[in-house]
Design an enzyme around this catalytic site. Sequence first.
Site, mmCIF file in Angstrom:
data_model
loop_
_atom_site.group_PDB
_atom_site.id
_atom_site.type_symbol
_atom_site.label_atom_id
_atom_site.label_comp_id
_atom_site.label_asym_id
_atom_site.label_seq_id
_atom_site.Cartn_x
_atom_site.Cartn_y
_atom_site.Cartn_z
ATOM 1 N N ASP A 212 1.320 -13.396 -1.732
ATOM 2 C CA ASP A 212 1.043 -11.970 -1.807
ATOM 3 C C ASP A 212 2.349 -11.167 -1.785
ATOM 4 O OD1 ASP A 212 -1.008 -9.791 -1.633
ATOM 5 O OD2 ASP A 212 0.013 -9.388 0.267
ATOM 6 N N GLU A 277 2.281 -13.428 -6.796
ATOM 7 C CA GLU A 277 1.833 -12.100 -7.180
ATOM 8 C C GLU A 277 3.092 -11.243 -7.196
ATOM 9 O OE1 GLU A 277 -0.634 -8.180 -5.724
ATOM 10 O OE2 GLU A 277 0.595 -9.380 -4.386
#
Length: 540
Positions: A212, A277
């Site tokens: 993330d 990401e």
Amino acid sequence: MTVSTTTLPRTDDDWWRSAVVYQVYVRSFADSNGDGIGDLAGIRERLPYLRDLGVDALWLTPFYTSPMVDGGYDVADYRDVDPIFGTLADFDAMITDAHALGLRIIVDLVPNHTSSAHRWFVDALAAGPGSPERARYLFADGQGAHGELPPNDWESIFGGSAWTRVADGQWYLHLFDPAQPDLNWRHPEVRAEFEDVLRFWLDRGVDGFRVDVAHGMIKAEGLPDVGFSTATTGQRQVDLLGKGRLPYFDQDEVHEIYRAWRPILDSYPGGRMAVAEAWAETPQRLARYIGPDELHQAFSFDFLDATWSADSFRKVIDTALAEATVVGAPTTWVLSNHDKQRHVTRYGDGPEGLRRARAASLLMLALPGSAYLYQGEELGLPEVLDLPDELRQDPSFLRTGESRDGCRVPIPWSGELAPYGFGPAGSELSWLPAPATWRGLSVSTQAGTPGSTLELYRAALRIRREHPALAADDGEVTWSHTEPGVLAFSRSAGDTVLTCVVNLSAAPVAVDGYGTPLVASAPLTDRLLPVDAAAWLERR
């Protein structure tokens, strides 16, 4: 025009190079105990469905101990399961069953920030300015005569200032919600902690990590001002990056972190991997996250953001494949996820949006590389746009008015009434309500129904797995010259050629000469592909 991707020797450790990965938003997938919240035991019960769908792996959103301010992306304990999702024993049982069914498990890692309930942050608040405990985070003195102004002009992705002041007068940085304080990744304890977290989950058998905010962990030295304001626009990180590289995103030093992680991943058998990401100003900078000494993949969000036009898709695909060649790694395609409006709705909603979404899915699944599906897209689910404000739980909603809750509504499994089999028989609870229109989109309604979106995905995934021209992540993509508004490219294996044709024009298009149809998003009549449709055709 022909675009080639690098060919490398293949082993089972390379499974991720051509994998189809299914993203499970854990809260919204399947509820085993009737409390209205999806859980690990619910996932375990539904594993046969995912095997039969034809995916290779699951990516699970965070299930760690958390106050759930941001749906679990505010982690209080990286080595345990939150009670609403189950226990570590439930995780172990789920991953054992998944592996027995041939499914791999990728878990979400949230390294940019912790929860404000994490013991480190609790200790930092108690210890005071200048303490070793505060050095793990990004605390700073404020500006102004009495430190009453934030240390710089940075703004949160969720809206408002990226700084919150604490009782003793200092400020701490949070690129997202105030309940998500950013870590100081120049601190050796932070780096050592996450290397240990990686090993903890690798030891439990996970096959990979989705990282993330992989571009955000390092902030520019001195925390310089950005120099412009987005306070009134509610823009998010992808919009901000359009203004140039920011002092809190995509800093060169972030790559040192991944060069330290890669040997850990490589030390475990079975092809353990990590996907970033990451948002970057250019495809070239995004490609820097990928390589034999860094991460294995990075999402191609440009494909997700492409407009419904042949020129837009063609440009994005060519650029992504060219960058894949440079780094020697496959492109990672995605159309929807838990942060973006579902692509049925992005493409126009209603029947038009569904037609286009089905066609885009065939386009994506025909491309070399790996593909990530978001739960429910195989059912053709649209965004739920009319959720009552009082039920929305996205923390950005209160700060910007923008909400991601509409793509997080629990998926429909069966039955005539909401929540459509989300929980055990008789359960009526669901943390977000599903609309009445979803009754006709449920798994039980679509399964075995010719022409349904579920059966389209099952057929496409079966062909992708079995067809020699699509099974590999590499090989040539050869574009055909055709009329405006039509995309056509071929991939081949030996004497067999598979062509994907996508009609984005305003009239049906003839597909004569491309071969025998294998699968199509809409019926072909007299060898004509309808508007907003795609087909795979084989020529031997």
